[in-house]
Design a protein around this motif. Structure first.
Motif, PDB file in Angstrom:
ATOM      1  N   GLN A 292     -23.685  25.723  25.788  1.00  0.00           N
ATOM      2  CA  GLN A 292     -23.013  26.777  26.556  1.00  0.00           C
ATOM      3  C   GLN A 292     -23.922  27.973  26.816  1.00  0.00           C
ATOM      4  O   GLN A 292     -23.504  29.134  26.717  1.00  0.00           O
ATOM      5  N   PHE A 293     -25.164  27.669  27.140  1.00  0.00           N
ATOM      6  CA  PHE A 293     -26.096  28.730  27.507  1.00  0.00           C
ATOM      7  C   PHE A 293     -26.015  28.946  29.015  1.00  0.00           C
ATOM      8  O   PHE A 293     -26.206  28.027  29.799  1.00  0.00           O
ATOM      9  N   ASN A 294     -25.756  30.195  29.419  1.00  0.00           N
ATOM     10  CA  ASN A 294     -25.562  30.507  30.839  1.00  0.00           C
ATOM     11  C   ASN A 294     -26.568  31.514  31.384  1.00  0.00           C
ATOM     12  O   ASN A 294     -26.408  31.998  32.508  1.00  0.00           O
ATOM     13  N   GLY A 295     -27.575  31.850  30.591  1.00  0.00           N
ATOM     14  CA  GLY A 295     -28.598  32.782  31.054  1.00  0.00           C
ATOM     15  C   GLY A 295     -29.671  32.078  31.873  1.00  0.00           C
ATOM     16  O   GLY A 295     -29.468  30.969  32.371  1.00  0.00           O
ATOM     17  N   LEU A 296     -30.828  32.729  31.995  1.00  0.00           N
ATOM     18  CA  LEU A 296     -31.938  32.141  32.746  1.00  0.00           C
ATOM     19  C   LEU A 296     -32.714  31.157  31.872  1.00  0.00           C
ATOM     20  O   LEU A 296     -33.067  31.469  30.733  1.00  0.00           O
ATOM     21  N   LEU A 297     -32.986  29.985  32.435  1.00  0.00           N
ATOM     22  CA  LEU A 297     -33.790  28.975  31.749  1.00  0.00           C
ATOM     23  C   LEU A 297     -35.219  29.030  32.284  1.00  0.00           C
ATOM     24  O   LEU A 297     -35.440  28.959  33.494  1.00  0.00           O
ATOM     25  N   LYS A 345     -37.167  24.754  48.772  1.00  0.00           N
ATOM     26  CA  LYS A 345     -36.294  24.922  49.928  1.00  0.00           C
ATOM     27  C   LYS A 345     -35.689  26.329  49.938  1.00  0.00           C
ATOM     28  O   LYS A 345     -35.365  26.886  48.885  1.00  0.00           O
ATOM     29  N   GLU A 346     -35.529  26.882  51.137  1.00  0.00           N
ATOM     30  CA  GLU A 346     -34.984  28.237  51.273  1.00  0.00           C
ATOM     31  C   GLU A 346     -33.589  28.332  50.661  1.00  0.00           C
ATOM     32  O   GLU A 346     -33.230  29.347  50.059  1.00  0.00           O
ATOM     33  N   GLU A 347     -32.815  27.274  50.804  1.00  0.00           N
ATOM     34  CA  GLU A 347     -31.468  27.253  50.230  1.00  0.00           C
ATOM     35  C   GLU A 347     -31.504  27.457  48.724  1.00  0.00           C
ATOM     36  O   GLU A 347     -30.711  28.197  48.147  1.00  0.00           O
ATOM     37  N   ASN A 348     -32.489  26.780  48.059  1.00  0.00           N
ATOM     38  CA  ASN A 348     -32.629  26.905  46.608  1.00  0.00           C
ATOM     39  C   ASN A 348     -33.141  28.292  46.214  1.00  0.00           C
ATOM     40  O   ASN A 348     -32.745  28.835  45.177  1.00  0.00           O
ATOM     41  N   LEU A 349     -34.029  28.844  47.039  1.00  0.00           N
ATOM     42  CA  LEU A 349     -34.516  30.191  46.790  1.00  0.00           C
ATOM     43  C   LEU A 349     -33.369  31.196  46.864  1.00  0.00           C
ATOM     44  O   LEU A 349     -33.283  32.129  46.052  1.00  0.00           O
ATOM     45  N   LYS A 355     -28.451  34.257  41.796  1.00  0.00           N
ATOM     46  CA  LYS A 355     -28.269  34.234  40.342  1.00  0.00           C
ATOM     47  C   LYS A 355     -28.916  35.459  39.701  1.00  0.00           C
ATOM     48  O   LYS A 355     -28.355  36.063  38.777  1.00  0.00           O
ATOM     49  N   LEU A 356     -30.097  35.850  40.206  1.00  0.00           N
ATOM     50  CA  LEU A 356     -30.762  37.048  39.690  1.00  0.00           C
ATOM     51  C   LEU A 356     -29.898  38.281  39.901  1.00  0.00           C
ATOM     52  O   LEU A 356     -29.797  39.142  39.020  1.00  0.00           O
ATOM     53  N   VAL A 357     -29.276  38.362  41.059  1.00  0.00           N
ATOM     54  CA  VAL A 357     -28.398  39.503  41.362  1.00  0.00           C
ATOM     55  C   VAL A 357     -27.186  39.480  40.430  1.00  0.00           C
ATOM     56  O   VAL A 357     -26.809  40.503  39.838  1.00  0.00           O
ATOM     57  N   ALA A 358     -26.593  38.306  40.266  1.00  0.00           N
ATOM     58  CA  ALA A 358     -25.390  38.174  39.426  1.00  0.00           C
ATOM     59  C   ALA A 358     -25.663  38.546  37.980  1.00  0.00           C
ATOM     60  O   ALA A 358     -24.816  39.120  37.292  1.00  0.00           O
ATOM     61  N   LEU A 359     -26.877  38.230  37.500  1.00  0.00           N
ATOM     62  CA  LEU A 359     -27.238  38.508  36.102  1.00  0.00           C
ATOM     63  C   LEU A 359     -27.879  39.884  35.930  1.00  0.00           C
ATOM     64  O   LEU A 359     -28.230  40.272  34.813  1.00  0.00           O
ATOM     65  N   GLY A 360     -28.049  40.601  37.028  1.00  0.00           N
ATOM     66  CA  GLY A 360     -28.567  41.964  36.953  1.00  0.00           C
ATOM     67  C   GLY A 360     -30.069  42.125  36.963  1.00  0.00           C
ATOM     68  O   GLY A 360     -30.586  43.202  36.655  1.00  0.00           O
ATOM     69  N   TYR A 361     -30.792  41.070  37.357  1.00  0.00           N
ATOM     70  CA  TYR A 361     -32.249  41.144  37.397  1.00  0.00           C
ATOM     71  C   TYR A 361     -32.791  41.617  38.758  1.00  0.00           C
ATOM     72  O   TYR A 361     -33.959  41.921  38.902  1.00  0.00           O
TER      73      TYR A 361
END
Length: 363
Positions: A292-297, A345-349, A355-361
């Motif tokens: 249940q790790f939900n941070g950055l890997l 791929k741009e979609e993956n970027l 995700k960076l925005v959601a996690l505050g980075y």
């Protein structure tokens, strides 16, 4: 006359709209660097200073961060200048500068700070914890906090520690009892889950208090490997239930306070023949669902021998495809790094940046 006035009003509105569009296009052009998608890369620097070629390379790949090693550090003033110059390359967003400062053998600051002032090897605190856990936690908190304050003062944002792999032993008719690689390198706190979790929690909290992001490693647990993944394949032969009851348990206990985790290059033969770095099954089913790790890997360094069977240019692709968020293609060719970035791929970027925005980075 009224028609002319109306026509002039319409022309004025059209001109105003046109100028507004031109203004925003100009602004977009000027702020392109700020708006460009951040790539899921932590790259490296060749020396103790930046030349124009290196600055251009870093700006070109627009990485999430930079990892500085011992060869990049020669004095306090120099490392502060280097980090400041790196961050000035991206005035519109934060560039995360990382270091691997576990303590003991893994000490990147030994050239500029006395060893007794910094974190000691993990086994030092683990040995104290065997008979006095309170004292071990007190010493570890003091040393972690002091080290974090040094890192923050120099300009670092991330520490690729603590290492929370358990110590394991196995019997051999030829060599007798053999310790796992983590124990032989004195990088493991203990063979006991409770002690590792208690000490790692102290380390993480002390670092976070000062604003240094920590990275627990090597998820989902590399302690059972008897070969160092730096030098060759690291095979973990234990069954799933055994891993669940010990190795995974450490990371599950730390998942709520750990912001980042480094994925192991180990191969968990009972789960998947692929190394964890390339295994969708391990990342999805074990790390995200079970632990249940939900941070950055983050990947371990992609130049390590445990994954040398794969071409350098494929390692970035395979890691990201498996579910790793950020890769460290340490010391790989700059040409290979650029090719790898272009292949994303741009979609993956966009998903990564979201995700960076959601996690505050990222703002």
């Amino acid at each position: 006359m009224k028609k002319l006035t109306k026509l002039l009003a319409i022309v004025s509105w059209v001109c105003a709209i046109y100028l507004l569009i031109m203004f925003f296009n100009l602004k977009k052009t000027l702020n392109f660097e700020q708006q460009a998608l951040v790539t899921p890369i932590i790259t490296y620097v060749k020396s103790t200073s930046l030349d124009d070629e290196e600055k251009a390379f870093i700006k070109k790949i627009n990485p999430f961060g930079i990892l500085l090693n011992s060869e990049n550090i020669e004095s306090k003033a120099q490392i502060k200048t280097l980090i400041r110059e790196l961050k000035l390359l991206f005035p519109g967003r934060k560039l995360y500068v990382a270091i691997d400062q576990e303590g003991g053998q893994v000490d990147r600051l030994k050239k500029i700070f006395a060893k007794d002032k910094l974190l000691k090897e993990a086994s030092y605190y683990g040995a104290i914890a065997e008979y006095d856990l309170v004292q071990a936690k007190r010493e570890l908190y003091r040393d972690s906090k002091f080290t974090a304050e040094i890192l923050a003062d120099l300009g670092f944002d991330i520490n690729l520690a603590p290492m929370v792999d358990l110590t394991f032993f196995k019997n051999s008719s030829v060599k007798g009892v053999k310790k796992s690689w983590a124990a032989t390198e004195a990088r493991s706190y203990s063979s006991e889950v409770r002690i590792v979790v208690e000490l790692a929690t102290v380390f993480i909290k002390a670092m976070h208090e000062v604003g240094i992001i920590t990275v627990v490693k090597h998820i989902p647990g590399l302690g059972r490997a008897f070969e160092d993944s730096h030098n060759g394949e690291a095979i973990i032969e234990a069954g799933y239930l055994d891993l669940l009851e010990k190795d995974f348990l450490v990371f599950k206990a730390l998942a709520k306070i750990a912001k980042m985790a480094m994925v192991s290059h180990g191969t968990y033969s009972a789960i998947d023949p692929l190394p964890a770095t390339f295994s969708k099954k391990i990342i999805k089913d074990v790390i995200k669902r079970e632990i249940q790790f939900n941070g950055l890997l983050i990947s371990d360094a992609l130049n390590m021998q445990a994954i040398s069977n794969y071409k350098l240019e494929d390692r970035v692709k395979k890691s990201l495809a498996a579910g790793v968020d950020i890769v460290i293609p340490n010391y790989v060719s700059r040409i290979v790094a650029i090719k790898a970035v272009k292949a994303i791929k741009e979609e993956n970027l966009k998903k990564f940046n979201q995700k960076l925005v959601a996690l505050g980075y990222l703002n």
